[in-house]
Design an enzyme around this catalytic site. Structure first.
Site, PDB file in Angstrom:
ATOM      1  N   ASN A  30      -3.014 -10.423   9.946  1.00 13.48           N
ATOM      2  CA  ASN A  30      -2.832 -10.949   8.590  1.00 13.48           C
ATOM      3  C   ASN A  30      -1.475 -11.592   8.321  1.00 13.48           C
ATOM      4  OD1 ASN A  30      -2.106  -8.107   8.709  1.00 13.48           O
ATOM      5  ND2 ASN A  30      -1.650  -8.295   6.543  1.00 13.48           N
TER       6      ASN A  30
ATOM      7  N   GLY B 246      -1.632  -1.999  12.088  1.00 16.14           N
ATOM      8  CA  GLY B 246      -3.063  -2.298  12.045  1.00 16.14           C
ATOM      9  C   GLY B 246      -3.776  -1.274  11.177  1.00 16.14           C
ATOM     10  N   GLY B 247      -5.078  -1.178  11.339  1.00 18.06           N
ATOM     11  CA  GLY B 247      -5.859  -0.265  10.518  1.00 18.06           C
ATOM     12  C   GLY B 247      -5.737   1.182  10.995  1.00 18.06           C
TER      13      GLY B 247
ATOM     14  N   GLY C 273      -5.189   2.741  14.674  1.00 11.98           N
ATOM     15  CA  GLY C 273      -3.932   3.486  14.823  1.00 11.98           C
ATOM     16  C   GLY C 273      -4.175   4.873  15.384  1.00 11.98           C
TER      17      GLY C 273
ATOM     18  N   GLU D 167       2.371   1.552  11.332  1.00  7.39           N
ATOM     19  CA  GLU D 167       2.251   0.917  10.009  1.00  7.39           C
ATOM     20  C   GLU D 167       0.772   0.635   9.799  1.00  7.39           C
ATOM     21  OE1 GLU D 167       4.685   0.483   7.919  1.00  7.39           O
ATOM     22  OE2 GLU D 167       6.249   1.162   9.289  1.00  7.39           O
TER      23      GLU D 167
ATOM     24  N   CYS E 105      -1.828  -5.332   3.634  1.00  8.81           N
ATOM     25  CA  CYS E 105      -1.830  -3.866   3.504  1.00  8.81           C
ATOM     26  C   CYS E 105      -1.371  -3.435   2.117  1.00  8.81           C
ATOM     27  CB  CYS E 105      -0.956  -3.237   4.568  1.00  8.81           C
ATOM     28  SG  CYS E 105       0.731  -3.857   4.567  1.00  8.81           S
TER      29      CYS E 105
HETATM   30  P1  NAD Z   1      -6.864  -3.724  13.597  1.00  8.74           P
HETATM   31  O1  NAD Z   1      -6.519  -2.294  13.475  1.00  8.74           O
HETATM   32  O2  NAD Z   1      -8.267  -4.108  13.806  1.00  8.74           O
HETATM   33  O3  NAD Z   1      -6.054  -4.384  14.824  1.00  8.74           O
HETATM   34  C1  NAD Z   1      -4.647  -4.345  14.868  1.00  8.74           C
HETATM   35  C2  NAD Z   1      -4.209  -4.521  16.315  1.00  8.74           C
HETATM   36  O4  NAD Z   1      -4.580  -3.359  17.052  1.00  8.74           O
HETATM   37  C3  NAD Z   1      -4.881  -5.690  17.030  1.00  8.74           C
HETATM   38  O5  NAD Z   1      -3.937  -6.311  17.881  1.00  8.74           O
HETATM   39  C4  NAD Z   1      -5.983  -5.013  17.836  1.00  8.74           C
HETATM   40  O6  NAD Z   1      -6.381  -5.723  18.986  1.00  8.74           O
HETATM   41  C5  NAD Z   1      -5.295  -3.714  18.220  1.00  8.74           C
HETATM   42  N1  NAD Z   1      -6.169  -2.599  18.549  1.00  8.74           N
HETATM   43  C6  NAD Z   1      -7.294  -2.212  17.897  1.00  8.74           C
HETATM   44  N2  NAD Z   1      -7.803  -1.099  18.481  1.00  8.74           N
HETATM   45  C7  NAD Z   1      -6.969  -0.784  19.502  1.00  8.74           C
HETATM   46  C8  NAD Z   1      -6.943   0.267  20.474  1.00  8.74           C
HETATM   47  N3  NAD Z   1      -7.889   1.214  20.503  1.00  8.74           N
HETATM   48  N4  NAD Z   1      -5.939   0.301  21.366  1.00  8.74           N
HETATM   49  C9  NAD Z   1      -4.955  -0.634  21.341  1.00  8.74           C
HETATM   50  N5  NAD Z   1      -4.937  -1.663  20.451  1.00  8.74           N
HETATM   51  C10 NAD Z   1      -5.923  -1.728  19.535  1.00  8.74           C
HETATM   52  O7  NAD Z   1      -6.238  -4.428  12.308  1.00  8.74           O
HETATM   53  P2  NAD Z   1      -6.421  -5.908  11.776  1.00  8.74           P
HETATM   54  O8  NAD Z   1      -7.809  -6.082  11.299  1.00  8.74           O
HETATM   55  O9  NAD Z   1      -5.868  -6.893  12.746  1.00  8.74           O
HETATM   56  O10 NAD Z   1      -5.396  -5.865  10.540  1.00  8.74           O
HETATM   57  C11 NAD Z   1      -5.712  -5.275   9.339  1.00  8.74           C
HETATM   58  C12 NAD Z   1      -5.156  -3.873   9.203  1.00  8.74           C
HETATM   59  O11 NAD Z   1      -3.759  -3.854   9.457  1.00  8.74           O
HETATM   60  C13 NAD Z   1      -5.332  -3.336   7.790  1.00  8.74           C
HETATM   61  O12 NAD Z   1      -5.750  -2.004   7.835  1.00  8.74           O
HETATM   62  C14 NAD Z   1      -3.944  -3.451   7.201  1.00  8.74           C
HETATM   63  O13 NAD Z   1      -3.690  -2.591   6.127  1.00  8.74           O
HETATM   64  C15 NAD Z   1      -3.101  -3.140   8.397  1.00  8.74           C
HETATM   65  N6  NAD Z   1      -1.751  -3.645   8.180  1.00  8.74           N
HETATM   66  C16 NAD Z   1      -0.752  -2.763   7.895  1.00  8.74           C
HETATM   67  C17 NAD Z   1       0.537  -3.229   7.634  1.00  8.74           C
HETATM   68  C18 NAD Z   1       1.674  -2.291   7.354  1.00  8.74           C
HETATM   69  O14 NAD Z   1       2.812  -2.698   7.550  1.00  8.74           O
HETATM   70  N7  NAD Z   1       1.429  -1.069   6.907  1.00  8.74           N
HETATM   71  C19 NAD Z   1       0.788  -4.602   7.649  1.00  8.74           C
HETATM   72  C20 NAD Z   1      -0.267  -5.464   7.920  1.00  8.74           C
HETATM   73  C21 NAD Z   1      -1.535  -4.982   8.189  1.00  8.74           C
END
Ligand code: NAD
Length: 483
Positions: free
Chosen positions: A160, A236-237, A241, A256, A290
């Site tokens: 995002n 990520g989500g 995480g 995060e 987020c």
């Molecule tokens: P996502 O969790 O689907 O993916 C994030 C990253 O993690 C990607 O690079 C993905 O390939 C990787 N990933 C996923 N599963 C994995 C695993 N099992 N092992 C290793 N890597 C893995 O998230 P998204 O859809 O790209 O982004 C949206 C999410 O990110 C939302 O939940 C949002 O709230 C969160 N986010 C948080 C912040 C923050 O700073 N708190 C900022 C931006 C986005």
């Protein structure tokens, strides 16, 4: 209309051990607006990841080879190059991600600040002397600690904010003296590779950096569980995480994760200010943030007035092509994401929610949506929507709103609108979140503040100075003097 037609082609699909690499498999990056291919990147295997980590680990242990003054100069140069390539990054962010050009420009400005701020953190890499004289056991000893890099940082980033969130991990890790292996989002890897090129051109030693795109989770999983990785910095989500934390095992992690952005509007609030901020916070980046505003609790006697203002503000938003500078609302990251948001809204409506505006989908586009009368337990109230949907709920007492925030699974940031400073500070004390913004929604941060939350929103704090702290460890030297 901006011309976004030819964004950039990376020299190859991945990078490690000082060279661009072409993994045997590749995968296309797709523009969610029209389904066209923006470019190809490498689909790195666990074997590729192993090679990348080993190369960075060798380099990261040679601290003196890249002294702090040179790191600072290099990151300042990277900021200059990023500014010079602003147009390229706007085009990339607008094609591979979901950002209308105006929002893409704002992200490039943010990333510039993040890189500059990281360069300035050179001053933070200081230790201090230790109070050995404070205990009889410390007699005849003097000593100090220095701040040392952790070693190899594995950075995993979401789609995002494909530039600024990458910068938030890579730049602090570099100024602290670490090596970094980055696994960017599979939906936005081109921006990450273009940022890598900026860093290399600025003079970051090539063996300190690796970028290993991957279509599935196998590269990320191999990365975080690698024994030579010293720290995992993940954004990520929550579900991903959690999987990452399990795979990483007993390693230092910075997580995060998601949010459930909540705003409390008290009876004395300035409603025009609150409504404008809610519209901006709920629908900026089409709700894919987020910090997005997802729930609004408003004093019952002001609810109708606030709803009217929010609906009017929403009606003015322009849904359109990302290339059009007038566009406020672009597509979601892909069509399945828009279908999921549509399904969650339909589910709430079937259970009794009222659509005040929006609730319309066309391909990967979902129109900004305001809901009321949403039944408790609906997913649009309890889970992170990550789309342009906000629910407005009248409340009779503040306690209801406080309980809803504190009882939710998330705890990132919250906003409070009131002109009563005592009420504002009381809420700031009671809300269990990482930040309370008064007369702002929770959709506000500066890159220098400690950023993060508790519960399912994360572990630890990012924000440039705090990421530098997290990416270093104190190392003690003590001298036993002979008298
Ligand atoms: P996502 O969790 O689907 O993916 C994030 C990253 O993690 C990607 O690079 C993905 O390939 C990787 N990933 C996923 N599963 C994995 C695993 N099992 N092992 C290793 N890597 C893995 O998230 P998204 O859809 O790209 O982004 C949206 C999410 O990110 C939302 O939940 C949002 O709230 C969160 N986010 C948080 C912040 C923050 O700073 N708190 C900022 C931006 C986005």
């Amino acid at each position: 209309m901006s011309d976004l037609s030819a964004p950039w082609t990376p020299p190859a699909g991945a990078f490690w051990d000082g060279a661009w690499r072409s993994p045997s498999e590749g995968f296309p990056v797709i523009d969610p607006e029209d389904g066209t291919e923006v470019g190809q990147v490498g689909d790195c295997s666990p074997t590729d990841v192993d090679a990348a980590v080993r190369a960075v680990a060798d380099a990261a242990l040679q601290g003196e080879a890249w002294p702090v003054w040179r790191r600072r100069e290099t990151l300042h140069e990277a900021a200059r190059l990023l500014a010079a390539r602003r147009e390229l990054f706007v085009r990339l962010l607008s094609r591979e991600a979901c950002k209308p050009v105006r929002h893409a420009e704002a992200e490039v400005r943010r990333a510039l600040e993040t890189v500059r701020l990281s360069a300035e953190q050179a001053d933070r890499l200081e230790g201090r002397t230790l109070p050995f004289g404070d205990t009889p056991r410390g007699a005849n000893r003097i000593g100090w600690f220095t701040r040392e890099p952790v070693g190899v940082v594995a950075a995993i980033t979401p789609f995002n904010d494909p530039l600024n969130l990458v910068a938030h991990k890579v730049a602090p890790a570099l100024i602290a003296g670490n090596g970094v292996v980055l696994k960017p989002s599979e939906q936005t890897p081109l921006t990450a590779l273009a940022f890598l090129e900026v860093l290399l051109d600025a003079g970051v030693p090539a063996d300190r950096l690796a970028v290993v795109p991957s279509r599935g989770v196998q590269a990320g999983a191999a990365l975080v569980s690698h024994p030579l990785v010293d720290m995992v910095s993940f954004t990520g989500g929550w579900t991903s995480g959690n999987a990452v934390a399990r795979a990483a095992g007993a390693k230092k992690t910075l997580m995060e994760l998601g949010g459930l952005g909540t705003v409390l509007v008290l009876g004395d609030a300035h409603l025009h200010q609150a409504a404008a901020a809610i519209v901006d916070g709920a629908f900026g980046n089409t709700g894919q943030n987020c910090l997005s505003v997802q729930r609004v609790f408003v004093a019952r006697e002001r609810a109708a007035e606030l709803l009217d203002l929010v609906v009017r503000g929403t009606r003015e938003l322009v849904v359109g092509s990302k290339a059009d500078p007038a566009t406020d609302i672009g597509p979601l990251v892909d069509e399945p994401a828009a279908e999921r948001v549509e399904a969650w809204v339909s589910e709430a409506v079937s259970a009794g929610a009222t659509v005040q505006i929006g609730a319309k989908r066309d391909g990967s586009y979902y129109w900004p949506t305001v809901l009321t009368d949403v039944p408790a337990g609906s997913r649009v109230l309890t889970e992170e929507v990550f789309g342009p949907v906000v629910s407005i709920e009248p409340v009779d007492t503040l306690e209801v709103a406080v309980d809803e925030v504190n009882g939710s699974d998330y705890g990132l940031q919250a906003g409070v609108f009131t002109r009563d400073i005592d009420a504002a500070l009381d809420l700031a004390r009671r809300l269990r979140v990482g930040a309370v913004m008064i007369n702002d929604t929770g959709d506000f941060r500066i890159d220098a503040m400690p950023f993060g939350g508790g519960k399912r929103s994360g572990v630890g704090r990012e924000g440039v100075p705090y990421a530098v702290d997290a990416m270093t460890e104190p190392k003690i030297v003590a001298i036993h003097t002979v008298t």
